[in-house]
Motif scaffolding. Structure first.
Motif, PDB file in Angstrom:
ATOM      1  N   ASP A  95      44.748   2.950  78.727  1.00  0.00           N
ATOM      2  CA  ASP A  95      45.653   2.639  77.617  1.00  0.00           C
ATOM      3  C   ASP A  95      45.095   3.143  76.281  1.00  0.00           C
ATOM      4  OD1 ASP A  95      47.521   1.474  79.255  1.00  0.00           O
ATOM      5  OD2 ASP A  95      46.854  -0.584  78.900  1.00  0.00           O
ATOM      6  N   ARG A  96      43.793   3.009  76.088  1.00  0.00           N
ATOM      7  CA  ARG A  96      43.200   3.480  74.834  1.00  0.00           C
ATOM      8  C   ARG A  96      43.295   5.005  74.719  1.00  0.00           C
ATOM      9  NH1 ARG A  96      39.006  -0.160  76.207  1.00  0.00           N
ATOM     10  NH2 ARG A  96      37.599   1.590  76.619  1.00  0.00           N
ATOM     11  N   ILE A  97      43.068   5.693  75.839  1.00  0.00           N
ATOM     12  CA  ILE A  97      43.159   7.164  75.808  1.00  0.00           C
ATOM     13  C   ILE A  97      44.584   7.605  75.505  1.00  0.00           C
ATOM     14  CG2 ILE A  97      42.973   9.255  77.211  1.00  0.00           C
ATOM     15  CD1 ILE A  97      40.668   7.951  78.703  1.00  0.00           C
ATOM     16  N   TRP A  98      45.551   6.998  76.202  1.00  0.00           N
ATOM     17  CA  TRP A  98      46.942   7.428  76.031  1.00  0.00           C
ATOM     18  C   TRP A  98      47.514   6.986  74.693  1.00  0.00           C
ATOM     19  CZ3 TRP A  98      49.250  11.116  78.530  1.00  0.00           C
ATOM     20  CH2 TRP A  98      48.812  11.456  79.812  1.00  0.00           C
ATOM     21  N   ASN A  99      47.069   5.866  74.170  1.00  0.00           N
ATOM     22  CA  ASN A  99      47.510   5.469  72.826  1.00  0.00           C
ATOM     23  C   ASN A  99      47.010   6.460  71.783  1.00  0.00           C
ATOM     24  OD1 ASN A  99      48.885   3.203  73.736  1.00  0.00           O
ATOM     25  ND2 ASN A  99      47.138   1.834  73.458  1.00  0.00           N
ATOM     26  N   ALA A 100      45.771   6.932  71.952  1.00  0.00           N
ATOM     27  CA  ALA A 100      45.238   7.930  71.022  1.00  0.00           C
ATOM     28  C   ALA A 100      45.995   9.249  71.128  1.00  0.00           C
ATOM     29  CB  ALA A 100      43.746   8.147  71.287  1.00  0.00           C
ATOM     30  N   ALA A 101      46.486   9.559  72.327  1.00  0.00           N
ATOM     31  CA  ALA A 101      47.238  10.805  72.529  1.00  0.00           C
ATOM     32  C   ALA A 101      48.712  10.663  72.193  1.00  0.00           C
ATOM     33  CB  ALA A 101      47.088  11.261  73.985  1.00  0.00           C
ATOM     34  N   LYS A 102      49.158   9.440  71.807  1.00  0.00           N
ATOM     35  CA  LYS A 102      50.581   9.164  71.549  1.00  0.00           C
ATOM     36  C   LYS A 102      51.394   9.508  72.805  1.00  0.00           C
ATOM     37  CE  LYS A 102      50.287   9.827  66.541  1.00  0.00           C
ATOM     38  NZ  LYS A 102      48.813   9.869  66.518  1.00  0.00           N
ATOM     39  N   LYS A 103      51.229   8.658  73.796  1.00  0.00           N
ATOM     40  CA  LYS A 103      51.655   8.943  75.172  1.00  0.00           C
ATOM     41  C   LYS A 103      53.058   9.505  75.298  1.00  0.00           C
ATOM     42  CE  LYS A 103      52.376   5.376  77.776  1.00  0.00           C
ATOM     43  NZ  LYS A 103      52.120   4.193  78.627  1.00  0.00           N
TER      44      LYS A 103
END
Length: 455
Positions: A95-103
């Motif tokens: 979730d942290r990775i995808w939130n940073a990538a603006k999923k």
């Protein structure tokens, strides 16, 4: 006629030339699809200087692509790990990775790439504190795979051109990153080529510390016996859209020339034509004044364009109802919607299988880079069809009557049963809950549902 070594060299040169021709043809198709998407292709009618522009351009390509991508991803895409609680550290890490990538923005951009180019690529950068995932332009990526196995990639080549300062001037250089398989894993080579040189010079070489390459890719639509996938926007679809624009443009030109009635005067000098104060027209004797109107109503041309438009939606597997056309449809049942949306549903199911595998593999590699053991994640998709909340709840009540549990019904409606149970208990004091009071009367029955379950 030739020795074996010479024959082998000729065949090798021929295959190399054919491979370069295939790469060039693929890039040409990418360019044509992007130009059609942005409506930057050649207009159907030539534009003359000082003359009106009768070209009518209807961007159905963009409408088809955006509809397809919206149905693919919906409003939200979630990831889950089988048999893991919501607070599992693996899910929180993803979730942290995808939130940073603006999923969702990331996924929509990737979906547009796939719809136009037929293939998608993602690059992993193992940065700290979190890995970064970057979308690659399919036009910059060349793939080399094993001769006997399309699924075994031997090398990824990322090529692009850029201006660099050399001394006191800017020089256009070719930049390449070569990611290739070795006997022990993968390695990355950074290369440059100057304008006056043909060969690439390796500037830096480093091993990739993981058993998988940093690039994940997938077909957009399945293309058997091919590495590159199939795009939503194909050359035949672009030709159909151009034919529709040509028909509309000609209709526009006909209307411009002939839509207004033409006044014709016979047997008179223009100076003899007079108007009264009440706009009465006076003409000399033995003269004639008449109106010439367009006889045709363009019915055949309009019907022709309607047939072309229907063919566009059929080839694109995107029914007109999916793009917002709701005339003369009335109140449709769920079965009727499934029939009308059938072609788009079939295409979306296929794309979700391919994109689902792509996202699961990407998550697996991200988790391994984060130090977690190899994990299989599941992609949770939104419902594809529009729903009627009132009809859904009527079906839910019928299912409850048949004995379906409350937890199952709440899950189907998109609610979290445990969270809803906690909310009810917090909002309604037990002493004032009529269902609780009724449940107290049923305590003698050991098989009776608890008040919370009954609610």
């Amino acid at each position: 006629m030739f020795p074996p070594t010479a024959t082998s060299s000729i065949i090798s040169q021929h295959l190399h030339g054919q491979r370069l021709a295939d790469d060039f043809q693929r890039l040409q198709q990418f360019r044509a699809a992007w130009e059609a998407y942005r409506k930057q292709d050649t207009p159907p009618l030539p534009i003359e200087a000082g003359r009106p522009n009768d070209n009518v351009r209807v961007n159905l390509i963009k409408l088809i692509v955006q509809t397809s991508v919206s149905f693919l991803f919906g409003d939200q895409v979630a990831f889950s790990v089988p048999d893991a609680p919501p607070d599992d550290p693996r899910i929180q890490y993803l979730d942290r990775i995808w939130n940073a990538a603006k999923k969702m923005t990331w996924l929509y951009k990737q979906g547009i790439n796939g719809s136009l180019c037929g293939h998608i690529f993602a690059r992993i950068y193992p940065e700290q504190p979190l890995p970064r995932i970057v979308i690659l332009d399919p036009a910059t990526v060349t793939v080399r795979w094993a001769a006997d196995d399309l699924d075994r990639v031997e090398c990824y080549l990322i090529d692009y051109s850029a201006y660099e300062w050399q001394g006191n001037r800017e020089v256009l250089v070719s930049i390449r990153q070569r990611i290739e398989r070795t006997d022990t894993g993968w390695r990355i080579l950074d290369q440059r080529s100057q304008p006056d040189k043909q060969a690439f010079e390796t500037l830096h070489e480093a091993p990739w510390p993981y058993p998988f390459p940093p690039i994940v890719d997938s077909q957009n639509l399945a293309a058997p016996n091919e590495y590159w996938g199939e795009a939503d926007i194909t050359p035949d679809l672009i030709a159909l859209v151009n034919a529709g624009d040509f028909t509309l443009s000609n209709q526009q030109r006909i209307v411009r020339f002939y839509a207004q009635p033409l006044t014709v005067a016979k047997g008179m000098d223009p100076a003899q034509l007079k108007h009264g104060r009440d706009r009465t027209v006076f003409i000399p004797p033995n003269a004639d004044l008449s109106i010439v109107e367009m006889q045709s109503e363009l019915a055949a041309s309009l019907d022709h364009h309607s047939r072309i438009k229907s063919s566009i939606h059929e080839v694109a597997q995107t029914p007109e109802i999916a793009t917002g056309k709701v005339e003369d449809l009335g109140n449709l049942s769920g079965l009727a919607l499934q029939i009308l949306y059938g072609p788009l549903l079939q295409k979306t199911v296929q794309k979700r299988m391919l994109y689902g595998d792509f996202l699961s593999e990407l998550n697996r590699r991200l988790l391994m880079i984060g130090g977690f053991p190899e994990t299989t994640t599941t992609v949770v998709w939104d419902s594809m069809l529009p729903t009627d909340p009132q009809a859904e709840r009527a079906v839910a009540q019928a299912d409850r009557t048949l004995g379906v549990s409350e937890a199952t019904i709440l899950t189907q409606l998109g609610y979290d049963p445990a969270h809803e149970r906690e909310q009810r208990q917090a909002e309604t004091p037990p002493d004032h809950d009529p269902l609780t009071a009724k449940g107290d009367a049923d305590d003698s029955n050991p098989d009776a549902e608890t008040p919370t379950e009954r609610r």
